[in-house]
Design a protein around this motif. Sequence first.
Motif, mmCIF file in Angstrom:
data_model
loop_
_atom_site.group_PDB
_atom_site.id
_atom_site.type_symbol
_atom_site.label_atom_id
_atom_site.label_comp_id
_atom_site.label_asym_id
_atom_site.label_seq_id
_atom_site.Cartn_x
_atom_site.Cartn_y
_atom_site.Cartn_z
ATOM 1 N N LEU A 76 3.932 -6.326 -3.547
ATOM 2 C CA LEU A 76 3.145 -6.384 -2.320
ATOM 3 C C LEU A 76 3.921 -5.788 -1.160
ATOM 4 N N ALA A 77 3.177 -5.258 -0.182
ATOM 5 C CA ALA A 77 3.799 -4.689 1.015
ATOM 6 C C ALA A 77 4.423 -5.776 1.880
ATOM 7 N N GLY A 78 3.932 -6.981 1.771
ATOM 8 C CA GLY A 78 4.458 -8.102 2.540
ATOM 9 C C GLY A 78 3.712 -9.359 2.155
ATOM 10 N N ALA A 79 4.282 -10.481 2.514
ATOM 11 C CA ALA A 79 3.657 -11.760 2.197
ATOM 12 C C ALA A 79 2.469 -12.006 3.112
ATOM 13 N N THR A 85 -6.998 -13.466 2.858
ATOM 14 C CA THR A 85 -6.471 -12.109 2.845
ATOM 15 C C THR A 85 -6.905 -11.495 1.529
ATOM 16 N N PHE A 86 -7.425 -10.293 1.593
ATOM 17 C CA PHE A 86 -7.886 -9.571 0.418
ATOM 18 C C PHE A 86 -6.928 -8.409 0.192
ATOM 19 N N ILE A 87 -6.290 -8.381 -0.978
ATOM 20 C CA ILE A 87 -5.283 -7.356 -1.280
ATOM 21 C C ILE A 87 -5.759 -6.567 -2.492
ATOM 22 N N LEU A 88 -5.991 -5.276 -2.294
ATOM 23 C CA LEU A 88 -6.398 -4.410 -3.392
ATOM 24 C C LEU A 88 -5.154 -3.933 -4.120
ATOM 25 N N LEU A 89 -5.164 -4.137 -5.430
ATOM 26 C CA LEU A 89 -4.032 -3.753 -6.276
ATOM 27 C C LEU A 89 -4.463 -2.678 -7.266
ATOM 28 N N ARG A 90 -3.541 -1.805 -7.571
ATOM 29 C CA ARG A 90 -3.695 -0.888 -8.706
ATOM 30 C C ARG A 90 -2.495 -1.136 -9.595
ATOM 31 N N ASP A 91 -2.754 -1.570 -10.819
ATOM 32 C CA ASP A 91 -1.682 -1.893 -11.765
ATOM 33 C C ASP A 91 -0.650 -2.819 -11.134
#
Length: 119
Positions: A76-79, A85-91
């Motif tokens: 992650l870019a940061g906590a 909070t919605f965090i889009l991840l790729r792999d």
Amino acid sequence: MDRRAALLGLACLVLPAVAAAVPRGLALLLVESPGCPFCAAFRREVLPGYSARAEGRAAPVVPVPLDGPWPDGLALAGAPYATPTFILLRDRVEIGRFQGYESSAWFWRELGALLADAG
């Protein structure tokens, strides 16, 4: 580094995968906390039909409590510090995020922009 960021780093690097598994490809982390009225509104207004939409099929939701446990192997870019909070991840690597919940229309617009940026 604040305490939560330090704990997040430990959770990502050391702890076994005790939270929901994060699939390969695209996934949307829903970082939430108990008693969060905006999280409850999202769950009530969006989540029931989420997987029926193209966006939902492209990026399945993985709920994660703000205070953990966190899935193993995330980058992650940061906590996150607020919910939702919605965090889009790729792999399992963060490629974008947005915070808060105003309405279902607002959510779909924000998610659509993230997915468009992700290609």
